[in-house]
Write a protein that holds these residues in place. Structure first.
Motif, PDB file in Angstrom:
ATOM      1  N   ALA A   1       0.738  -1.066  -0.061  1.00  0.00           N
ATOM      2  CA  ALA A   1       0.130   0.026   0.032  1.00  0.00           C
ATOM      3  C   ALA A   1       0.808   1.366   0.173  1.00  0.00           C
ATOM      4  CB  ALA A   1      -0.918  -0.115   1.226  1.00  0.00           C
ATOM      5  N   ASP A   2       0.420   2.071  -0.723  1.00  0.00           N
ATOM      6  CA  ASP A   2       1.056   3.572  -0.767  1.00  0.00           C
ATOM      7  C   ASP A   2       0.110   4.453  -0.539  1.00  0.00           C
ATOM      8  OD1 ASP A   2       3.579   3.822  -3.225  1.00  0.00           O
ATOM      9  OD2 ASP A   2       3.331   2.457  -1.473  1.00  0.00           O
ATOM     10  N   VAL A   3      -0.233   4.804   0.958  1.00  0.00           N
ATOM     11  CA  VAL A   3      -1.412   5.637   1.153  1.00  0.00           C
ATOM     12  C   VAL A   3      -0.709   7.005   1.997  1.00  0.00           C
ATOM     13  CG1 VAL A   3      -3.342   5.501   2.709  1.00  0.00           C
ATOM     14  CG2 VAL A   3      -2.822   3.540   1.404  1.00  0.00           C
ATOM     15  N   ALA A   4      -1.339   8.027   1.692  1.00  0.00           N
ATOM     16  CA  ALA A   4      -1.039   9.266   2.302  1.00  0.00           C
ATOM     17  C   ALA A   4      -1.427   9.307   3.720  1.00  0.00           C
ATOM     18  CB  ALA A   4      -1.816  10.555   1.411  1.00  0.00           C
ATOM     19  N   MET A   5      -0.529  10.029   4.533  1.00  0.00           N
ATOM     20  CA  MET A   5      -0.932  10.244   5.957  1.00  0.00           C
ATOM     21  C   MET A   5      -2.517  10.921   6.123  1.00  0.00           C
ATOM     22  SD  MET A   5       1.919   9.536   7.564  1.00  0.00           S
ATOM     23  CE  MET A   5       2.287  10.506   9.127  1.00  0.00           C
ATOM     24  N   PRO A   6      -3.414  10.536   6.805  1.00  0.00           N
ATOM     25  CA  PRO A   6      -4.862  10.854   6.684  1.00  0.00           C
ATOM     26  C   PRO A   6      -5.022  12.141   7.191  1.00  0.00           C
ATOM     27  CG  PRO A   6      -4.392   9.433   8.723  1.00  0.00           C
ATOM     28  CD  PRO A   6      -3.227   9.371   7.845  1.00  0.00           C
ATOM     29  N   GLY A   7      -6.055  12.956   6.942  1.00  0.00           N
ATOM     30  CA  GLY A   7      -6.245  13.967   7.454  1.00  0.00           C
ATOM     31  C   GLY A   7      -7.527  13.905   8.671  1.00  0.00           C
ATOM     32  N   GLY A   8      -8.308  14.835   8.460  1.00  0.00           N
ATOM     33  CA  GLY A   8      -9.465  14.498   9.741  1.00  0.00           C
ATOM     34  C   GLY A   8      -9.546  15.772  10.512  1.00  0.00           C
ATOM     35  N   ASP A   9     -10.691  15.560  11.697  1.00  0.00           N
ATOM     36  CA  ASP A   9     -10.797  16.852  12.285  1.00  0.00           C
ATOM     37  C   ASP A   9      -9.634  17.461  12.977  1.00  0.00           C
ATOM     38  OD1 ASP A   9     -14.141  15.570  13.049  1.00  0.00           O
ATOM     39  OD2 ASP A   9     -13.614  17.241  11.804  1.00  0.00           O
ATOM     40  N   GLU A  10      -9.648  18.595  13.174  1.00  0.00           N
ATOM     41  CA  GLU A  10      -8.366  19.230  13.879  1.00  0.00           C
ATOM     42  C   GLU A  10      -8.971  19.341  15.551  1.00  0.00           C
ATOM     43  OE1 GLU A  10      -7.299  22.125   9.896  1.00  0.00           O
ATOM     44  OE2 GLU A  10      -7.378  22.999  11.737  1.00  0.00           O
ATOM     45  N   ILE A  11      -8.576  18.105  16.029  1.00  0.00           N
ATOM     46  CA  ILE A  11      -8.832  18.058  17.553  1.00  0.00           C
ATOM     47  C   ILE A  11      -7.495  17.640  18.135  1.00  0.00           C
ATOM     48  CG2 ILE A  11     -11.433  17.787  16.904  1.00  0.00           C
ATOM     49  CD1 ILE A  11     -10.720  14.770  16.936  1.00  0.00           C
ATOM     50  N   GLY A  12      -6.370  17.889  17.800  1.00  0.00           N
ATOM     51  CA  GLY A  12      -5.292  17.579  18.386  1.00  0.00           C
ATOM     52  C   GLY A  12      -4.337  16.827  17.538  1.00  0.00           C
ATOM     53  N   THR A  13      -3.199  16.296  17.830  1.00  0.00           N
ATOM     54  CA  THR A  13      -2.372  15.586  17.091  1.00  0.00           C
ATOM     55  C   THR A  13      -3.048  14.277  16.921  1.00  0.00           C
ATOM     56  OG1 THR A  13      -1.551  14.742  19.149  1.00  0.00           O
ATOM     57  CG2 THR A  13      -0.238  16.472  18.147  1.00  0.00           C
TER      58      THR A  13
END
Ligand code: EPZ
Length: 424
Positions: A108-120
């Motif tokens: 798999a070559d998968v980008a680091m995910p995003g998501g809600d900005e609720i902390g590290t």
């Protein structure tokens, strides 16, 4: 871009039907693609995250067909192990693409995910799990690059309870050679729901929801039909909103066992709660008393209900304390609440709510899914008009949120935001 214009003063009255769980559907869509036949997921929430996930799945060769509130997923022709970077980084659940691709292709070559900005929001626990199964994992140019000669079952003790890492480990291990044990897994209902789907597809998973999950690898998985569990966070949101704003609302399509902690805290605050077989009625026509809450992993108080409950405490009688133990920056909605007259002090992972008699409407910004809905609730509790920008965040996690509230008598309208407003 759109915003919500909210007018306070109306009690909530009537009934609302909870949609299928956003966080369960996120896992189920990727789990369904581990098979080579049609998997039909019914009563899914048609929110924007589901659309993004369907685009990610299609980009690796999965067939995704929507049919009303159902989606048909067929993973027979997964060929591409490199989903588009920009798509993957939009949401957190895209991290499950790695478990799916490792399970099916061994790479798999998968980008680091995003998501809600609720902390590290690190993914070290996911990476360590894949390495335990025999995959090499490196981070190159923002991508998680996973290579293996085929995964082999192993025992993995997850150092910190993580819903995502537990689910990703299950996705990678169900087709691995041999037995995998996951110790200290997350016990959330969404983890259990994903295991139920995978077992319906022919997987051999035992112990989901307990302190240890055992997975016996199988050769392949077949099709089935599955309905995601109801969204316990949406249900809790409407329960808290009714108690905070005042009213008499029946919340339909719930599993009361998933809501024990929020039921207990709302009763402690003075709301009347009547539990049915798969519905809950909330009645509240007086000022609530304040309570203290520590968020925690399931079955503790859900971190995703921390912001809505904070808004409730902002007008409750007395001084209440919330300790956010799961994420390290999930109090961002409090700055916005202060614009409406709330009296709250934040010290690291603790917020101290001195209940005020009234809140006043103001223009505010919703920075993530749960902060956005919380500020809408605050607007419905306040005097005057509140404009909540960032409706796009709310749309990621709640299906027809404003319509459901309007049907309960709330003063809320969705309006387009000008470019200047968006830039502000
Ligand atoms: C899932 O996020 C949910 N998202 C979140 O819902 C939810 O708040 C969270 O679980 C906790 O219940 C989805 O299911 C798409 P975690 P996830 O891994 O899996 C740390 C919402 O509003 N951690 O259980 O990302 C992490 O930083 C969203 O619907 C690591 O340190 O959460 C956090 O402190 C927000 N390393 C804690 O573990 C890792 O590799 C729990 O995170 C992974 C996580």
């Amino acid at each position: 871009m759109s915003k919500f214009v909210v007018t306070g003063g109306n009690r909530l009255q009537g009934s609302v039907r909870v949609s299928g769980s956003k966080n369960s559907t996120s896992a189920l869509m990727f789990a369904a693609a581990l098979g080579k036949d049609d998997v039909i997921l019914t009563n899914i929430p048609l929110n924007s995250d589901v659309i993004t996930m369907s685009e990610i799945l299609r980009s690796i060769g999965v067939e995704v067909k929507f049919n009303g509130q159902s989606v048909i997923i067929n993973g027979a022709n997964i060929t591409n192990h490199q989903p588009p970077y920009e798509l993957v980084r939009r949401i957190r659940a895209s991290v499950y693409t790695a478990g799916l691709l490792l399970g099916r292709l061994g790479m798999a070559d998968v980008a680091m995910p995003g998501g809600d900005e609720i902390g590290t929001r690190p993914i070290d626990l996911h990476i360590r799990g894949f390495q335990t199964l025999g995959s090499e994992v490196t981070i190159e140019h923002g991508q998680m690059v996973c290579k293996s000669k085929g995964l082999k079952g192993a025992t993995y003790y997850i150092n910190k309870v993580s819903v995502g890492a537990t689910i990703n480990m299950m996705l990678a291990a169900v087709l691995a050679e041999g037995v995998t044990i996951i110790d200290n897994p997350a016990k959330e209902p969404e983890v259990v729901d994903c295991a139920i789907l995978l077992n319906s597809m022919g997987a051999k998973i035992r112990g989901a929801g307990t302190a240890s999950i055992k997975i016996e690898g199988v050769e392949s998985l077949h099709g089935c039909e599955h309905t995601p569990i109801p969204d316990r966070i949406e249900a809790g949101t409407f329960m808290i909103a009714t108690a905070a704003i005042g009213g008499d609302v029946q919340v339909n399509n719930v599993i009361t066992e998933h809501l024990r902690m929020v039921i207990s805290k709302l009763r402690e605050a003075g709301a009347e709660i009547i539990e049915g077989d798969n519905d809950i009625r909330i009645i509240c026509n007086h000022r609530l008393k304040t309570v203290d809450v520590d968020t925690g992993v399931y079955p503790g108080f859900a971190t995703d209900l921390q912001a809505p409950f904070g808004v409730l405490l902002s007008k409750a009688e007395g001084t209440g304390i919330i300790c956010e133990t799961v994420f390290d920056n999930r109090f961002r909605y409090i700055d916005e609440l202060r614009r409406m007259g709330a009296d709250i002090k934040v010290e690291r992972d603790t917020a101290i709510f001195r209940g005020v008699e009234r809140l006043s409407g103001a223009p505010v910004v919703g920075t993530d899914i749960r902060a956005g809905v919380s500020l809408v609730i605050a607007g419905l509790m306040a005097e005057g008009v509140t404009e909540v920008s960032g409706a796009c965040h709310i749309d990621r996690g709640y299906e027809n949120f404003d319509e459901k509230l309007r049907d309960l008598g709330a003063g809320i309208q969705r309006v387009a935001e000008s470019l200047e407003e968006v830039k502000a």
